[in-house]
Design a protein around this motif. Structure first.
Motif, mmCIF file in Angstrom:
data_model
loop_
_atom_site.group_PDB
_atom_site.id
_atom_site.type_symbol
_atom_site.label_atom_id
_atom_site.label_comp_id
_atom_site.label_asym_id
_atom_site.label_seq_id
_atom_site.Cartn_x
_atom_site.Cartn_y
_atom_site.Cartn_z
ATOM 1 N N PHE A 1 1.034 -1.259 0.176
ATOM 2 C CA PHE A 1 0.053 0.065 -0.103
ATOM 3 C C PHE A 1 0.832 1.190 -0.168
ATOM 4 C CE2 PHE A 1 -2.807 -3.210 1.858
ATOM 5 C CZ PHE A 1 -4.018 -2.753 1.278
ATOM 6 N N ALA A 2 0.684 2.208 -0.895
ATOM 7 C CA ALA A 2 1.572 3.239 -1.124
ATOM 8 C C ALA A 2 0.613 4.599 -0.937
ATOM 9 C CB ALA A 2 2.161 3.572 -2.421
ATOM 10 N N ILE A 3 0.397 4.938 0.341
ATOM 11 C CA ILE A 3 -0.366 5.995 0.741
ATOM 12 C C ILE A 3 0.050 7.302 1.016
ATOM 13 C CG2 ILE A 3 -2.496 6.251 2.410
ATOM 14 C CD1 ILE A 3 -2.410 3.414 2.880
ATOM 15 N N GLY A 4 -0.344 8.462 0.326
ATOM 16 C CA GLY A 4 0.037 9.594 0.427
ATOM 17 C C GLY A 4 1.631 9.898 -0.127
ATOM 18 N N ILE A 5 1.892 9.063 -1.009
ATOM 19 C CA ILE A 5 3.276 8.921 -1.725
ATOM 20 C C ILE A 5 3.088 9.375 -3.160
ATOM 21 C CG2 ILE A 5 5.220 7.354 -2.252
ATOM 22 C CD1 ILE A 5 4.162 5.665 0.081
ATOM 23 N N SER A 6 3.901 10.430 -3.381
ATOM 24 C CA SER A 6 4.046 11.179 -4.860
ATOM 25 C C SER A 6 4.447 10.082 -5.650
ATOM 26 C CB SER A 6 4.667 12.115 -4.956
ATOM 27 O OG SER A 6 6.079 12.061 -4.513
ATOM 28 N N GLY A 7 5.676 9.301 -5.347
ATOM 29 C CA GLY A 7 6.154 8.297 -6.570
ATOM 30 C C GLY A 7 7.424 8.568 -7.162
ATOM 31 N N ALA A 8 8.074 9.674 -6.360
ATOM 32 C CA ALA A 8 9.681 9.946 -6.833
ATOM 33 C C ALA A 8 10.453 8.545 -6.955
ATOM 34 C CB ALA A 8 10.422 10.811 -5.852
ATOM 35 N N ILE A 9 11.289 8.603 -7.676
ATOM 36 C CA ILE A 9 12.152 7.687 -8.384
ATOM 37 C C ILE A 9 12.905 6.969 -7.132
ATOM 38 C CG2 ILE A 9 14.003 8.908 -8.982
ATOM 39 C CD1 ILE A 9 14.646 6.595 -11.133
ATOM 40 N N ILE B 1 0.642 -3.326 -6.013
ATOM 41 C CA ILE B 1 0.688 -2.154 -5.581
ATOM 42 C C ILE B 1 -0.387 -1.395 -5.760
ATOM 43 C CG2 ILE B 1 2.229 0.017 -5.759
ATOM 44 C CD1 ILE B 1 4.260 -1.387 -7.139
ATOM 45 N N ILE B 2 -0.832 -1.026 -4.341
ATOM 46 C CA ILE B 2 -2.353 -0.265 -4.375
ATOM 47 C C ILE B 2 -1.738 1.171 -3.803
ATOM 48 C CG2 ILE B 2 -4.430 -0.147 -3.127
ATOM 49 C CD1 ILE B 2 -3.982 -3.284 -2.615
ATOM 50 N N ALA B 3 -2.005 1.982 -4.598
ATOM 51 C CA ALA B 3 -1.650 3.462 -4.313
ATOM 52 C C ALA B 3 -3.075 4.248 -4.072
ATOM 53 C CB ALA B 3 -0.906 4.128 -5.549
ATOM 54 N N ILE B 4 -2.922 5.100 -2.946
ATOM 55 C CA ILE B 4 -3.814 6.131 -2.876
ATOM 56 C C ILE B 4 -3.359 7.630 -2.671
ATOM 57 C CG2 ILE B 4 -5.627 6.993 -1.022
ATOM 58 C CD1 ILE B 4 -5.661 4.195 -0.141
ATOM 59 N N ASN B 5 -3.740 8.346 -3.551
ATOM 60 C CA ASN B 5 -3.154 9.821 -3.700
ATOM 61 C C ASN B 5 -4.316 10.911 -4.217
ATOM 62 O OD1 ASN B 5 -1.393 12.139 -4.497
ATOM 63 N ND2 ASN B 5 0.025 10.735 -3.878
ATOM 64 N N LYS B 6 -4.256 11.968 -3.753
ATOM 65 C CA LYS B 6 -5.364 12.882 -4.151
ATOM 66 C C LYS B 6 -5.138 13.458 -5.491
ATOM 67 C CE LYS B 6 -3.788 16.484 -1.028
ATOM 68 N NZ LYS B 6 -4.400 17.410 0.185
ATOM 69 N N ASP B 7 -3.645 13.361 -5.984
ATOM 70 C CA ASP B 7 -3.467 14.014 -7.356
ATOM 71 C C ASP B 7 -3.593 12.913 -8.190
ATOM 72 O OD1 ASP B 7 -2.073 15.248 -9.393
ATOM 73 O OD2 ASP B 7 -0.004 15.276 -8.475
ATOM 74 N N PRO B 8 -4.120 13.066 -9.315
ATOM 75 C CA PRO B 8 -4.342 12.042 -10.339
ATOM 76 C C PRO B 8 -3.315 11.697 -11.227
ATOM 77 C CG PRO B 8 -5.616 13.899 -10.993
ATOM 78 C CD PRO B 8 -5.297 14.177 -9.338
ATOM 79 N N ASN B 9 -2.449 12.790 -11.126
ATOM 80 C CA ASN B 9 -1.112 12.730 -11.907
ATOM 81 C C ASN B 9 0.095 12.384 -11.193
ATOM 82 O OD1 ASN B 9 -2.436 13.923 -14.261
ATOM 83 N ND2 ASN B 9 -2.678 15.972 -13.533
ATOM 84 N N ALA B 10 -0.168 11.957 -9.968
ATOM 85 C CA ALA B 10 1.108 11.437 -9.125
ATOM 86 C C ALA B 10 1.899 10.381 -9.898
ATOM 87 C CB ALA B 10 0.547 10.948 -7.651
ATOM 88 N N PRO B 11 2.958 10.295 -9.933
ATOM 89 C CA PRO B 11 3.857 9.158 -10.627
ATOM 90 C C PRO B 11 3.688 7.803 -9.821
ATOM 91 C CG PRO B 11 5.414 11.330 -10.290
ATOM 92 C CD PRO B 11 3.945 11.439 -9.577
ATOM 93 N N ILE C 1 -6.226 4.565 -6.283
ATOM 94 C CA ILE C 1 -7.546 5.227 -5.770
ATOM 95 C C ILE C 1 -7.004 6.469 -5.859
ATOM 96 C CG2 ILE C 1 -9.178 5.385 -3.911
ATOM 97 C CD1 ILE C 1 -8.400 2.772 -3.101
ATOM 98 N N VAL C 2 -7.750 7.600 -6.521
ATOM 99 C CA VAL C 2 -7.756 9.128 -6.378
ATOM 100 C C VAL C 2 -8.545 9.677 -5.582
ATOM 101 C CG1 VAL C 2 -7.702 11.206 -7.690
ATOM 102 C CG2 VAL C 2 -6.993 9.111 -8.621
ATOM 103 N N GLY C 3 -8.013 10.161 -4.354
ATOM 104 C CA GLY C 3 -8.945 10.922 -3.257
ATOM 105 C C GLY C 3 -7.780 11.016 -2.174
ATOM 106 N N ASP C 4 -8.688 11.414 -0.956
ATOM 107 C CA ASP C 4 -8.066 12.318 0.098
ATOM 108 C C ASP C 4 -7.778 10.800 0.950
ATOM 109 O OD1 ASP C 4 -7.246 13.058 2.653
ATOM 110 O OD2 ASP C 4 -8.423 14.928 2.435
ATOM 111 N N ALA C 5 -6.723 10.518 1.379
ATOM 112 C CA ALA C 5 -6.286 9.341 2.321
ATOM 113 C C ALA C 5 -6.974 9.407 3.661
ATOM 114 C CB ALA C 5 -4.779 9.266 2.444
ATOM 115 N N MET C 6 -7.238 10.786 4.085
ATOM 116 C CA MET C 6 -7.823 10.901 5.385
ATOM 117 C C MET C 6 -9.330 10.435 5.394
ATOM 118 S SD MET C 6 -4.856 11.734 5.797
ATOM 119 C CE MET C 6 -4.560 13.356 4.635
#
Length: 343
Positions: free
Chosen positions: A275-283, A295-305, A314-319
């Motif tokens: 689970f990658a939560i609130g992580i932008s995805g920098a190299i 890999i299950i990602a949760i981030n409110k930025d739909p363009n996050a790497p 999942i695009v949305g607010d983790a909180m």
């Protein structure tokens, strides 16, 4: 130096107390692909005391042959004694590629051998390939703070050498009926000639989180906002029986200790579920977890790497999302009698 005199891919088989380190088995899998491309044998080499019985395991994981130096002075790792053993083998058999695990002992040995052989060494490699036409090892690793991937070549010296981070390569399934050659070499070593002595080995029995062996990891980033919000990461992990990880920013903020950091300057992990939560995805982070099975990602930025490497996103607010996930998993645990299976 005539480069044509050097042939073969070799793996340093690191062992401790008669047990082979996992990274060495992973490197046999990577080395098998390189050797097949170059159409040369894959060899493992073992140094230690009373370690001959390990040769069959090395062969079962992909080696065509195993070189062994078995001597009482090699019972415990020391730079001087092990370097003499590797130098003996390398100068006699002239491999074109030698790979070591990027463990404390592997990195120490590789750097010492590279100095004596007057060749190059790429450290902390995360990707391996070969230029077949020019017979060049292409060893890639993050550079400039992890902002780019650099591919490093050793064009004029042999053997070409690299240390490879644990958990970034995958071991082959062992074939216990596979056959190979075992070559034993003798070495002249005297304990009294060694400049360092092993007086005592003290095992660290401190209970620490071992992310490298975790099957499920819930990892949070600075996108969680603050320490209080980050407790949702702990709650989700506890609910599903997972380990907790964090990004470098999280560790530097004091939300987690360093041994729970995932990424280039932390642990490299390969869990079944990540689970990658609130992580932008920098190299710098992705290089440490990209080989996870799911890999299950949760981030409110739909363009996050991070979504580029995610199996599910999942695009949305983790909180807002995490409390709902926790509630659903708690309900599932109740239905399953308190256990969640990840088979």
């Amino acid at each position: 130096m005539n480069l044509d005199d050097y042939r073969g891919v070799w793996i340093f088989i690191e062992q401790n107390d008669g047990k082979i380190e996992g990274v060495s088995l992973e490197l046999l899998g990577a080395g098998r692909k390189l050797a097949d491309k170059l159409q040369v044998p894959l060899s493992g080499f073992l140094l230690g005391s009373e370690i001959k019985q390990l040769a069959n395991q090395v062969i079962s994981y992909g080696a065509d042959q195993v070189y062994i130096i078995d001597h009482p002075v090699l019972k415990n790792y020391r730079t001087e004694s092990y370097m003499k053993g590797v130098m003996l083998l390398a100068e006699k058999y002239k491999p074109e590629i030698i790979l070591y695990g990027a463990t404390p002992n592997g990195k120490d040995l590789a750097s010492a051998v590279a100095t004596d052989l007057n060749t190059g060494l790429t450290a902390d490699t995360t990707m391996l390939d070969v230029d077949v036409e020019n017979r060049l090892l292409e060893a890639s690793r993050p550079a400039f703070g992890g902002n780019i991937m650099a591919t490093i070549l050793c064009k004029k010296h042999r053997p070409q050498m690299a240390t490879v981070r644990p958990k970034v390569m995958k071991a082959l399934e062992p074939d216990n009926v596979r056959l190979g050659n075992v070559i034993e070499e003798k070495i002249s070593l005297q304990e009294e000639d060694m400049r360092t002595k092993v007086l005592q080995i003290v095992n660290d029995v401190t209970k620490k989180v071992n992310l490298a062996d975790a099957h499920v990891i819930v990892c949070g980033g600075k996108g969680m906002g603050d320490f209080q919000n980050f407790q949702l990461i702990h709650e989700l992990a506890e609910t599903i029986g997972a380990s907790v990880g964090g990004t470098r920013d999280v560790v530097e903020a004091g939300w987690l200790p360093h041994e729970q950091q995932v990424g280039q300057t932390g642990e490299t992990v390969t869990p079944k579920i990540y689970f990658a939560i609130g992580i932008s995805g920098a190299i710098q982070h992705v290089v440490g977890m990209k080989n996870s099975e799911f890999i299950i990602a949760i981030n409110k930025d739909p363009n996050a790497p991070i979504f580029d490497v995610a199996t599910y996103g999942i695009v949305g607010d983790a909180m807002e999302i995490l409390p709902k996930l926790i509630e659903q998993f708690k309900q599932l645990r109740t239905e399953k009698g308190g256990e969640i299976s990840y088979a």
